[in-house]
Design an enzyme around this catalytic site. Structure first.
Site, short mmCIF file in Angstrom:
data_model
loop_
_atom_site.label_atom_id
_atom_site.label_comp_id
_atom_site.label_asym_id
_atom_site.label_seq_id
_atom_site.Cartn_x
_atom_site.Cartn_y
_atom_site.Cartn_z
NE ARG A 268 35.73 -34.24 56.39
CZ ARG A 268 35.40 -33.91 57.73
NH1 ARG A 268 34.38 -33.38 57.97
NH2 ARG A 268 36.46 -33.82 58.49
CB THR B 171 32.79 -29.54 66.36
OG1 THR B 171 32.86 -29.59 64.93
CG2 THR B 171 32.12 -31.02 66.82
N GLY C 83 33.06 -36.68 58.45
CA GLY C 83 34.25 -36.51 59.58
C GLY C 83 34.20 -37.58 60.39
N1 ASP Z 1 35.97 -33.11 63.84
C1 ASP Z 1 35.25 -32.19 62.92
C2 ASP Z 1 35.13 -32.80 61.44
O1 ASP Z 1 36.21 -32.85 60.94
C3 ASP Z 1 35.31 -30.74 62.82
C4 ASP Z 1 35.45 -30.18 64.33
O2 ASP Z 1 35.73 -30.75 65.22
O3 ASP Z 1 35.56 -29.13 64.40
O4 ASP Z 1 34.21 -32.91 61.15
#
Ligand code: ASP
Length: 295
Positions: free
Chosen positions: A193, A165, A195
């Site tokens: 979904r 990310t 996040g």
């Molecule tokens: N926080 C992000 C999510 O859960 C993933 C990540 O930070 O790698 O969508």
């Protein structure tokens, strides 16, 4: 007190393989330098974080924009948010189909001002209305993302958050802060979904009274702790940016057993970053100093 403008970028909490770590961090440094250059041109922390994130969205090594991970049906479903701390304007998109630069669409949502968050096909419709081209999704899906997805579906790898990310925080010379985050989320996530990244206060937050933060890691845990808002509250209560970052990640681990990382800048341009994962690539560019990076 004069503030030295600063841009701090992350390339995701997780575990980047050892041989790739230096290049992964270098990508963040390059993005931070570009963000600072934009800050210099425009005087705007908001412009700076959008520029830094946009560069990493175009870089297929990171889990955002091109190269983002795939959902359970093998599709891209992208989340991104941007927020500025002066008037608390914000824009976000979530579960959005393939578009090259989700952060620029989030920024268009911010400028449009009618709403803060658009989802799915509604986000796509908004983007098209604003002149963003809908690309062929196949052109944004990398072999590495497809491979990872296949391995998860075949049970050869853990379903889980992908790493990679991207996010940025910035503070300009007047103490105006901004934050931006962009992601494909988790590998083989359920359709629909969403996040933490596009949710204000969870993955992304900015308020000139405290500072700005971008989180990365297990989205469900970060959402439940509203981690970036928590960091800003700690700063208001007197913590330094680094103390607040450390405390937030300690809380993520202690309270929910969550894994992740966070980058923070306060309204005086002081920075902090913390992780409880193996790596979190970062890059830092500050006016008058050499840019550097780490993981
Ligand atoms: N926080 C992000 C999510 O859960 C993933 C990540 O930070 O790698 O969508």
């Amino acid at each position: 007190m004069t503030i030295q403008p600063v841009v701090l970028v992350h390339g995701g909490a997780g575990e980047v393989p050892e041989g790739m770590r230096a290049a992964h961090a270098e990508g963040c440094r390059v993005a931070a330098i570009a963000g600072l250059a934009r800050l210099r041109e425009t005087g705007s922390a908001l412009e700076a974080v959008v520029r830094a994130v946009e560069i990493l969205e175009d870089d297929p090594r990171y889990n955002a924009g091109t190269g983002a991970c795939l959902d359970e049906e093998g599709a891209l479903a992208l989340d991104a948010a941007v927020m500025e701390g002066t008037s608390l304007r914000a824009g976000a998109v979530c579960a959005m189909p393939a578009f090259r630069s989700p952060i620029r669409i989030a920024r268009a949502v911010l400028e449009d001002g009618r709403h803060v968050l658009y989802a799915g096909e509604g986000a796509a419709r908004f983007a098209i209305e604003r002149g963003f081209e809908r690309p062929d999704p196949a052109a944004m899906i990398t072999d590495a993302a497809r491979e990872r997805w296949k391995n998860v579906l075949a049970g050869r790898a853990d379903r889980g958050w992908a790493g990679g990310t991207v996010g940025a925080v910035a503070c300009d010379a007047e103490g105006r802060v901004a934050a931006a985050t962009s992601t494909g989320g988790m590998v083989a996530k359920r359709v629909g979904r969403v996040g933490d990244s596009p949710i204000l206060g969870a993955g992304t937050y900015a308020d000139d009274e405290s500072g700005a933060a971008s989180a990365t890691g297990e989205g469900e845990a970060i959402l439940r702790l509203t981690l970036t808002r928590h960091v800003c509250e700690l700063i208001v209560r007197g913590a330094s940016a680094q103390e607040a970052a450390d405390a937030a990640i300690a809380r993520l681990g202690a309270k929910l057993g969550g894994a992740g990382g966070i980058i923070v800048v306060d309204r005086l341009g002081r920075i902090g970053h913390a992780r409880n994962t193996h790596t979190m690539s970062w890059g830092l560019a500050r006016e008058g100093h050499d840019a550097h990076s780490g993981h």
